[in-house]
Design an enzyme around this catalytic site. Structure first.
Site, PDB file in Angstrom:
ATOM      1  CG  HIS A 115      40.445   6.819  52.147  1.00 53.30           C
ATOM      2  ND1 HIS A 115      41.334   5.830  52.505  1.00 53.30           N
ATOM      3  CD2 HIS A 115      41.132   7.986  52.252  1.00 53.30           C
ATOM      4  CE1 HIS A 115      42.499   6.371  52.795  1.00 53.30           C
ATOM      5  NE2 HIS A 115      42.396   7.688  52.659  1.00 53.30           N
ATOM      6  CD  GLU A 156      38.057   2.106  50.510  1.00 51.61           C
ATOM      7  OE1 GLU A 156      38.992   1.307  50.322  1.00 51.61           O
ATOM      8  OE2 GLU A 156      38.203   3.339  50.427  1.00 51.61           O
ATOM      9  CB  CYS A 167      44.039   2.189  53.635  1.00 51.74           C
ATOM     10  SG  CYS A 167      42.756   3.194  54.420  1.00 51.74           S
ATOM     11  CB  CYS A 212      39.039   1.812  54.266  1.00 49.65           C
ATOM     12  SG  CYS A 212      39.083   3.552  53.755  1.00 49.65           S
TER      13      CYS A 212
END
Length: 144
Positions: A53, A55, A83, A86
């Site tokens: 992701h 992040e 999410c 993360c």
């Protein structure tokens, strides 16, 4: 000092880069003392890695750039609410401030944590929220 919208626009450029790579368009930027130390965008399709992701990419890049696993003086800007995975990584990295644009009512951390972030990080949300949401809407509309 530059404001949140300046850094969020750079995160949005990262989201555009993800879009161009046929990745879900989410971008992230890590800032320390007004300087960008890392950027990242989703690479889950490219790397065939569900953890890639925006992040995660930005946090890893920042840790490498700073030579430190803790980012306790840093601010993370991300175009979409993190999410749960993360959010955990942000908490473990001890990020000082999290700034995000669009909320994620399906998979955002607040869905699972009743809006309480799992660390002491200061949270600022809704920065350029419409622009952050629009790129996601455009991406998914083209794929339907």
């Amino acid at each position: 000092m530059l404001d949140d919208s300046y850094y969020m626009r750079i995160a949005l450029q990262e989201a555009e880069d993800a879009y161009a790579e046929n990745e879900i368009p989410v971008g992230a930027v890590v800032v320390l003392d007004g300087q960008i130390v890392a950027k990242g965008h989703n690479l889950t399709e490219t790397l065939k890695d569900v953890t890639a992701h925006a992040e995660m990419m930005a946090l890893t890049s920042a840790a490498n750039a700073l030579g430190a696993k803790y980012l306790n003086d840093c601010t993370l800007y991300v175009t979409l609410e993190p999410c749960l995975m993360c959010a955990g990584a942000i908490a473990h990295a001890q990020v000082k401030t999290l700034v995000f644009g669009a909320s994620d009512p399906k998979k955002g951390y607040s869905v699972f944590l009743n809006r309480k972030f799992p660390s002491k990080a200061e949270i600022r949300q809704g920065v350029l929220a419409d622009e952050c949401a629009q790129i996601l809407k455009r991406f998914f509309a083209e794929r339907r």
